[in-house]
Write an enzyme that holds these catalytic residues in place. Structure first.
Site, PDB file in Angstrom:
ATOM      1  N   HIS A   1     -41.352 137.368   7.185  1.00 48.60           N
ATOM      2  CA  HIS A   1     -41.896 137.613   5.848  1.00 48.60           C
ATOM      3  C   HIS A   1     -43.016 136.606   5.549  1.00 48.60           C
ATOM      4  CE1 HIS A   1     -41.264 138.780   1.469  1.00 48.60           C
ATOM      5  NE2 HIS A   1     -41.947 137.656   1.357  1.00 48.60           N
ATOM      6  N   GLU A   2     -42.726 135.318   5.810  1.00 51.51           N
ATOM      7  CA  GLU A   2     -43.725 134.285   5.497  1.00 51.51           C
ATOM      8  C   GLU A   2     -44.951 134.417   6.400  1.00 51.51           C
ATOM      9  OE1 GLU A   2     -43.332 133.120   2.830  1.00 51.51           O
ATOM     10  OE2 GLU A   2     -41.174 133.115   2.480  1.00 51.51           O
TER      11      GLU A   2
ATOM     12  N   HIS B   1     -47.243 137.015   5.193  1.00 48.89           N
ATOM     13  CA  HIS B   1     -48.050 136.585   4.045  1.00 48.89           C
ATOM     14  C   HIS B   1     -49.410 136.030   4.491  1.00 48.89           C
ATOM     15  CE1 HIS B   1     -45.885 137.441   0.469  1.00 48.89           C
ATOM     16  NE2 HIS B   1     -44.840 136.671   0.713  1.00 48.89           N
TER      17      HIS B   1
ATOM     18  N   GLU C   1     -45.984 140.927  -2.730  1.00 48.30           N
ATOM     19  CA  GLU C   1     -44.562 140.763  -2.403  1.00 48.30           C
ATOM     20  C   GLU C   1     -43.927 142.106  -2.043  1.00 48.30           C
ATOM     21  OE1 GLU C   1     -43.368 138.176  -1.573  1.00 48.30           O
ATOM     22  OE2 GLU C   1     -44.534 136.616  -2.565  1.00 48.30           O
TER      23      GLU C   1
ATOM     24  N   TYR D   1     -40.392 142.790  -5.970  1.00 45.36           N
ATOM     25  CA  TYR D   1     -40.016 142.931  -4.563  1.00 45.36           C
ATOM     26  C   TYR D   1     -39.469 144.337  -4.275  1.00 45.36           C
ATOM     27  CZ  TYR D   1     -40.527 137.918  -3.741  1.00 45.36           C
ATOM     28  OH  TYR D   1     -41.024 136.664  -3.603  1.00 45.36           O
TER      29      TYR D   1
HETATM   30 ZN   LIG Z   1     -43.022 136.730  -0.230  1.00 37.69          ZN
END
Ligand SMILES: [Zn+2]
Length: 1021
Positions: free
Chosen positions: A275-276, A279, A297, A359
């Site tokens: 996930h990071e 980003h 997000e 989210y």
């Molecule tokens: Zn995030």
């Protein structure tokens, strides 16, 4: 206030030391301007000292936020060499208006880190994420020159890694314009790995975690490759995974900062890391525009967290959990539209609800989009979006344009509905019809949208036939959509959106009871077992309870309050919880949490919590928020060792037909063989449809056969309450002074049961002939009817209330649902007069009481076995008396019934079935008169009130207002007597009726009439 001169001297010293007095940039440099930061640290005083040099291009203004930085001096130098000291305005804001020429602004400051926020400066490490340098209101090119404590390795947004060094200074330059820098340094152990030529991934872990580095490097390389393939080139030439002593999970340009406490947890590497890293593409390279909504997000969650579950075949489950989380946290009071989601901050008001929007609603928008456009178009649109906005900012509008252009269709309405509306689709199915047509079976129904304005939806419908499943997609744009589907076989059931392709309200049967349902409920009632256990649960209340919680000891809670909303039981040893859940099998050690449907309000959760002691609660409480999607949890010393989600329907499911179950006739066993197997049980339940003579024949045969094998047998009867026991004892023991008529009177059979006695007569006569004890199992009717009508046991007389079983389990799987169906049928048939909650409690009381009475009898008579005769709903082995008896007494039991018409759930309800011949009991013959109860001379009497259409009593001479005194010599005072007197006379038979007829002047004439009995038909005339 320092004089301008001494300030200038200070600035110059710093410049010489840290910035090496670099020259003014050429006046031709274009915006965005440069931000050069020189910083040194004093870990022992937890402070930093820094000078920022900000170069403002011509014709550029600037606002700077200074926060609580301790400014030691400021100087503005113009290109012509002139210098002024700018003055900060109120609230630590410095404003420089636009000027034609290039300018340089110097700010020197000190910052003390107190250690309460996310920032940290101490001998173990440095973390600077907050306002640690003056924050510009526009993007600038940053460079950093830092003097680190010895042995520290630093990371920040940078064009290269490891950072360069020059003498004792560490230097970073970042070409992508930004508004701030993040900075982290500590005595790290570094490791790295090549992803491909030109792309390296690094770890900066503390020595204690260094052995985790290889697996993190491998996973990170995998994610980087995956997303380069899917989206486009990684925007940087390196990526650093940095351990933090503080619990963070941040994806920053070129690095991620992860709390070291969680690095060992498998889901960090399997989900959060990806996930990071993602980003980097969305959030860091394509930044979220200041206006236009935070889309990143939702998109990151969809392409990371959701995609990883999809890789494991759990895509639909993931979407459903996101819908459940959304529904459990977002309500009318805290809802915001997706377009208004800005920040992921855990500390903002209503953070859970806001995050559920950003989210989950966000991810589900992309899921719906992919389901509509197909994966190929979806991925092309994502690539297009990235290629076009890489290195800049973007908003939802840019996503809409990218998807519309790629798909070749205008998706404006799709995005507008999902971004701006606060309601969500809510579907209902009506008017279901199935028809066999020339082209095949035809399933039609009306799909209704219950929202005020309809959404424009693509609704998947999956139809199951005996041959398999067929998938359809229904376009639903209006309030009502008529759906007509041709299937390849007779439809057995169909489901609306079984794979959860879009955010919508769920049918009650779709939603598993989960912990977040309680956390998100508007009204929460927490019930302490007693004041004495408050200390045990205090850490939980301290961690979770807010204004929406009401906390009460169980003694102060009325049953009615349990129906209002979500309930939580803290400790289960109290009559209130025992009257709903008996004694659930939760572990005594550690901390257990079990979420069930509230049996008194199926739309609400009932959470059962037990904790061994205060330490277990304290260790678990801070973690509980993160387990919202589970139904059942257990923790030992705060470590989670059980997590389960209860089963629920997939999609809005409608069962149309159920195929009957069958068995090979080769498996049929002779009666005697089954009896031999039944004989191994201490209790045999033989279910009945009360009015089926065939069922009672079967019961008698089984009793006879079992009695032959085991003479020490008793018969338990639903038909008689425990208060009839003296009559049952006398009659079954063969007491000569009690004949059948007096038994029926004394046991009050017709009052308590009100069924034709001939149905049971052979069984009871057989028992008397063999001296088999008859045991009344039922409660007095007044008890169950009071609970049914008032919805509580509180209205019962104290003596009656005290005799009831304390442990009553209303939450056996399927029990409340089954009773709700029966209750609905009664309501629609027009003879329901109690609430569903009262009905369920009364039924449970009934089943529990019969189980208790069986257990009591068998405990008092240890050598004896029992055949129990009761309705098939009570003898069900899944939710009837058998599991409740098993809770009380360890013994072998079996359930038998005659083969019912519907065999679909046979295996869960009985152990053995017998196929029986129908047995028709002749109609009970009637006099055909309406008899009214009277009191004459202080004694009960029956008066003729009218005649039925078929009655022959009036032609025999009976008159309205005649008092019936005797039938065939049996004295008549009340209705029981009439039913007893008529037991053995068939239709067309004649009876002698003694009547008294009021004559003139208050006299009474005595007459005897002979009346022919008729069939029970016709209405009073
Ligand atoms: Zn995030």
């Amino acid at each position: 206030m320092p004089s301008s001169l001494s300030f200038l001297a200070l600035v110059l010293i710093l410049l010489v030391e840290l910035l090496h007095g670099s020259n003014l940039p050429a006046a031709t440099e274009n915006p965005p301007g440069a931000y050069d930061l020189a910083v040194s640290f004093s870990p022992s005083t937890r402070s930093l000292t820094a000078t920022a040099r900000i170069t403002l291009p011509p014709a550029t203004g600037l606002a700077l936020e200074l926060g609580d930085l301790a400014i030691s001096g400021m100087l503005l130098r113009r290109a012509d060499g002139s210098e002024v000291v700018p003055v900060a305005g109120p609230r630590g804001r410095l404003q420089l208006v636009e000027e034609k020429e290039l300018r340089e602004l110097y700010i020197s400051y000190r910052r003390q880190v107190d250690g309460t926020g996310d920032d940290l400066i101490n001998p173990d490490g440095i973390v600077l994420l907050g306002l640690w340098h003056p924050l510009p209101d526009r993007e600038m090119r940053f460079s950093l020159r830092a003097k680190l404590p010895p042995g520290f390795i630093a990371v920040t947004e940078s064009d290269r890694f490891p950072l360069a060094t020059e003498g004792d200074a560490t230097i970073a330059v970042f070409s992508q314009p930004r508004r701030n820098l993040h900075f982290v340094a500590a005595p790290y152990a570094a490791a790295s790995r090549e992803v491909r030529p030109g792309l390296q991934v690094h770890t900066l872990f503390f020595p204690e975690e260094r052995e985790l580095a290889p697996s993190y490097l491998e996973s990170a390389a995998g994610y980087l490759q995956r997303y380069e393939r899917q989206i486009g080139p990684f925007p940087y030439n390196h990526y650093v995974i940095v351990a933090n002593r503080l619990p963070t999970g941040l994806g920053l340009p070129t690095f991620t900062l992860m709390g070291r406490q969680v690095l060992r947890l498998p889901f960090i590497r399997q989900t959060s890391l990806g996930h990071e890293i993602l980003h980097s593409w969305f959030g860091n390279s394509v930044e979220v525009a200041a206006t236009g909504g935070n889309w990143c997000e939702g998109l990151t969650t969809y392409l990371a967290d959701h995609a990883y579950r999809a890789d494991r075949g759990e895509a639909a489950a993931d979407r459903k959990e996101r819908i459940v989380t959304y529904l459990n946290h977002v309500n009318d009071n805290n809802v915001i539209p997706l377009a208004a989601f800005a920040s992921a901050d855990h500390r903002q008001p209503q953070a859970e609800a806001v995050r559920a929007v950003g989210y989950n609603r966000g991810a589900l928008l992309f899921a719906e989009l992919e389901a509509r456009l197909g994966p190929e178009v979806f991925t092309r649109a994502i690539r297009h979006f990235y290629a076009r906005h890489r290195g800049t900012t973007a908003g939802w509008n840019d996503l809409r344009q990218a998807f519309s252009a790629t798909a070749g269709q205008d998706l404006a309405a799709f995005f507008t509905e999902r971004l701006e509306r606060t309601d969500i689709p809510d579907l209902a199915v009506e008017e279901i019809d199935i028809r066999q047509t020339a082209s095949g079976p035809h399933l039609s129904f009306r799909l209704r949208q219950k929202t005020e304005r309809p959404y424009s939806l693509q609704v998947p419908v999956v139809v199951t036939t005996a041959g398999g499943t067929s998938r359809f997609s229904v376009t639903a744009a209006g309030g009502d959509t008529s759906v007509s589907l041709t299937t390849d076989g007779w439809p057995l059931q169909f489901s609306i959106d079984p794979e959860y392709t879009f955010l919508r309200r769920l049918h009650p049967a779709e939603g598993p009871p989960v912990w977040s349902q309680f956390l998100g409920a508007e009204k929460k009632l927490a019930i302490l077992q007693s004041e004495a256990v408050r200390a045990v649960y205090q850490p939980l209340l301290a961690a979770l309870a807010d204004d929406s919680w009401i906390v009460k000891p169980a003694d102060e809670v009325k049953v009615g309050e349990l129906q209002d909303g979500a309930v939580l039981f803290l400790g289960l040893d109290h009559p209130l919880s025992r009257s709903l859940f008996a004694r659930p099998d939760l572990a005594a050690a550690g901390f257990s949490l079990d979420v069930r449907r509230n049996p008194l309000n199926s739309g609400q959760p009932a959470v059962l919590i037990t904790s061994a002691d205060r330490e277990e609660t304290a260790a678990t409480a801070p973690k509980l928020r993160h387990y919202g999607r589970y139904s059942r949890l257990h923790f030992t010393g705060g470590r989670n060792d059980l997590q389960q989600i209860a089963a629920a329907d997939a999609g809005m499911t409608f069962v149309l037909d159920r195929l009957p179950a069958g068995a090979a006739t080769a498996e049929l066993q002779p009666f005697a063989d089954i009896i031999a197997r039944l004989a191994a049980n201490r209790v045999v339940f033989v279910g009945e449809t009360h009015t089926s003579m065939a069922d009672h024949h079967l019961q008698l045969r089984i009793i006879e056969a079992l009695h032959r094998l085991q003479p020490d047998l008793a018969i338990g009867l639903e038909m008689f309450p425990t208060s009839s026991q003296p009559a049952l004892d006398a009659y079954s023991s063969g007491d000569k002074s009690m004949d059948e008529r007096s038994f029926l009177k004394a046991s009050r059979y017709f009052q308590v049961w009100n069924q034709d006695y001939r149905l049971y007569r052979d069984i009871i006569t057989f028992a008397r002939s063999r001296g088999i004890p008859l045991v009344g199992l039922n409660l007095d009717k007044e008890v169950t009817s009071t609970v049914f009508k008032t919805g509580s046991t509180a209205a019962l007389p104290e003596a009656a209330g005290n005799s009831l079983p304390v442990d009553r389990d209303l939450s056996l799987p399927g029990y409340a649902e089954r009773l709700a169906v029966i209750h609905d049928m009664h309501q629609t048939a027009g003879h329901g007069d109690g609430s569903l909650s009262g009905f369920i409690q009364a039924q449970a009381l009934w089943d529990e009481a019969m189980a208790e009475h069986i257990a009591e009898y068998l405990t008092r008579h240890p050598g004896r076995r029992m055949v129990v005769l009761a309705g098939t709903q009570h003898t069900r082995k899944d939710t009837g008396i058998p599991p409740r008896l098993a809770r009380r007494l360890q013994l072998d039991q079996a359930t038998v019934a005659a083969l019912p018409a519907n065999t679909a759930d046979l295996a869960t309800t009985v152990d053995f079935v017998f196929a029986t011949e129908p047995v028709v009991l002749p109609d009970q013959a009637m006099i055909g008169v309406v008899l009214q109860s009277q009191t004459l001379d202080g004694r009960p009497a029956l008066k003729v009130g009218g005649f039925t259409a078929t009655s022959k009593a009036d032609e025999a001479g009976l008159r309205k207002d005649d008092i019936v005194r005797a039938i065939d010599g049996l004295a008549i005072a009340e209705m029981d007597d009439v039913r007893i007197a008529l037991l053995d006379t068939g239709i067309g038979g004649r009876i002698a009726v003694d009547v008294e007829r009021p004559g003139p002047g208050g006299t009474m004439e005595r007459l005897q009439l002979t009346i022919e009995l008729v069939a029970p038909a016709g209405h009073p005339r």
